[in-house]
Design an enzyme around this catalytic site. Structure first.
Site, mmCIF file in Angstrom:
data_model
loop_
_atom_site.group_PDB
_atom_site.id
_atom_site.type_symbol
_atom_site.label_atom_id
_atom_site.label_comp_id
_atom_site.label_asym_id
_atom_site.label_seq_id
_atom_site.Cartn_x
_atom_site.Cartn_y
_atom_site.Cartn_z
ATOM 1 N N ALA A 69 0.856 -1.192 0.000
ATOM 2 C CA ALA A 69 0.000 0.000 0.000
ATOM 3 C C ALA A 69 0.880 1.226 0.000
ATOM 4 C CB ALA A 69 -0.903 0.009 1.228
ATOM 5 N N LYS A 70 0.301 2.267 -0.558
ATOM 6 C CA LYS A 70 1.056 3.502 -0.672
ATOM 7 C C LYS A 70 1.573 3.963 0.688
ATOM 8 C CE LYS A 70 2.497 7.409 -2.259
ATOM 9 N NZ LYS A 70 2.767 7.983 -0.978
ATOM 10 N N ARG A 71 0.720 3.825 1.719
ATOM 11 C CA ARG A 71 1.122 4.382 3.007
ATOM 12 C C ARG A 71 2.319 3.645 3.603
ATOM 13 N NH1 ARG A 71 -3.626 2.075 3.474
ATOM 14 N NH2 ARG A 71 -3.905 0.296 4.843
ATOM 15 N N ARG A 72 2.605 2.446 3.079
ATOM 16 C CA ARG A 72 3.802 1.748 3.563
ATOM 17 C C ARG A 72 4.974 1.985 2.618
ATOM 18 N NH1 ARG A 72 0.189 -2.565 4.145
ATOM 19 N NH2 ARG A 72 -0.770 -2.467 6.184
ATOM 20 N N GLY A 73 4.809 2.979 1.746
ATOM 21 C CA GLY A 73 5.944 3.372 0.932
ATOM 22 C C GLY A 73 6.128 2.546 -0.335
#
Ligand code: GLU
Length: 282
Positions: free
Chosen positions: A246-250
């Site tokens: 996911a984006k939030r995990r980079g």
């Protein structure tokens, strides 16, 4: 060329991204799965843009998603936008309200936490506070589905997943879900269910992180007398630490790889074959 079975041309799948952040590899995998399930059977592939989250949705990203799909060699048939369908969500919510199946809820997240709510598949299970007290119209309200009442109306309903087989819908595991948000005319559950019907989707294809949501969607289909598709909840592409990409995990945005000149067709092939270097399929 393989002959098509008699109903193969009727297969309609969809990839339904929320353009709240850039498209990443997990999205690409989901799109490849949905695209191939339709196109290998001579069916249609729809890219539905789930852009009703006013605070998070970024219209500037819609084009980026489509460019990335093109780069991966995926061809789509239609690109409906949820933001153009707000009236249909409102009509359905009004109809459910008139049947006494929705109730207003002014609780904040803090109120729900304070009430000692239990955890369900998607956060806290609503403890029913507003169901038992008079509505205060001076406060912003969401509308929740009275799931017990809805289940009494429809009785037992089943749904079929390509991988998991036949299941009896168990929406009670979510409690009374929000169908109309305080800040948007529909929740994901209501909008996605109505749109899958409006788009003629016959095979709902999405990651297994949304598997349990189908229990709610199946109940909504029964309540609203919508056609019942089949489901295909595919495995997820995971990070090295076993978490969903996911984006939030980079996870790196696909656009960067496309712009750097990487071969998108080859990447799509690696995703199909589960042979992505460093990728883990769960
Ligand atoms: N819009 C959702 C997401 O981006 C997917 C919804 C669905 O496939 O049903 O996570």
């Amino acid at each position: 060329m393989k002959p098509l079975s008699s109903n193969a041309a009727q297969i309609v799948t969809r990839f339904a991204p929320s353009p709240n952040g850039p498209m990443h590899l997990g999205h690409a995998y989901s799109a490849v799965v949905a695209h191939d399930l339709a196109k290998d059977a001579g069916g249609s592939f729809i890219v539905r843009i789930e852009d009703i989250d006013g605070a998070r949705s970024r219209p500037d990203l819609i084009d980026e998603y489509l460019r990335n799909l093109e780069w991966l060699g995926l061809e789509w048939d239609e690109v409906p936008l949820q933001s153009t369908r707000l009236d249909s969500y409102d009509d359905a919510a009004q109809a459910l309200l008139a049947r006494g199946l929705l109730y207003p809820c002014t609780c904040t997240r803090k109120d729900i936490e304070k009430a000692g709510a239990r955890h369900g598949p998607d956060g806290l299970i609503y403890p029913g506070t507003c169901k038992k007290k008079p509505f205060d119209p001076s406060k912003p309200a969401a509308f929740r589905l009275d799931v017990d009442k809805a289940m009494r109306e429809v009785g037992e309903v089943e749904w079929v997943d390509d991988i998991a087989g036949t299941l009896v819908a168990d929406p009670q595991m979510y409690g009374d879900v929000v169908l109309v948000r305080k800040d948007a005319p529909a929740s994901y559950h209501l909008a996605a269910t109505l749109d899958d019907a409006a788009d003629g989707v016959t095979l709902v294809t999405r990651g297994k992180d949304l598997f349990s949501a189908t229990h709610i969607h199946r109940l909504l289909q029964a309540l609203l007398k919508l056609p019942v598709p089949r489901w295909h909840h595919h495995g997820l592409l995971l990070d090295d630490d076993g978490k969903k990409l996911a984006k939030r995990r980079g996870s790196p945005a696909l656009a960067e790889r496309r712009e750097a000149g990487e071969d998108g067709l080859m990447l799509a092939e690696q995703l199909r074959l589960h042979k992505l270097k460093g990728g883990i399929f769960g």
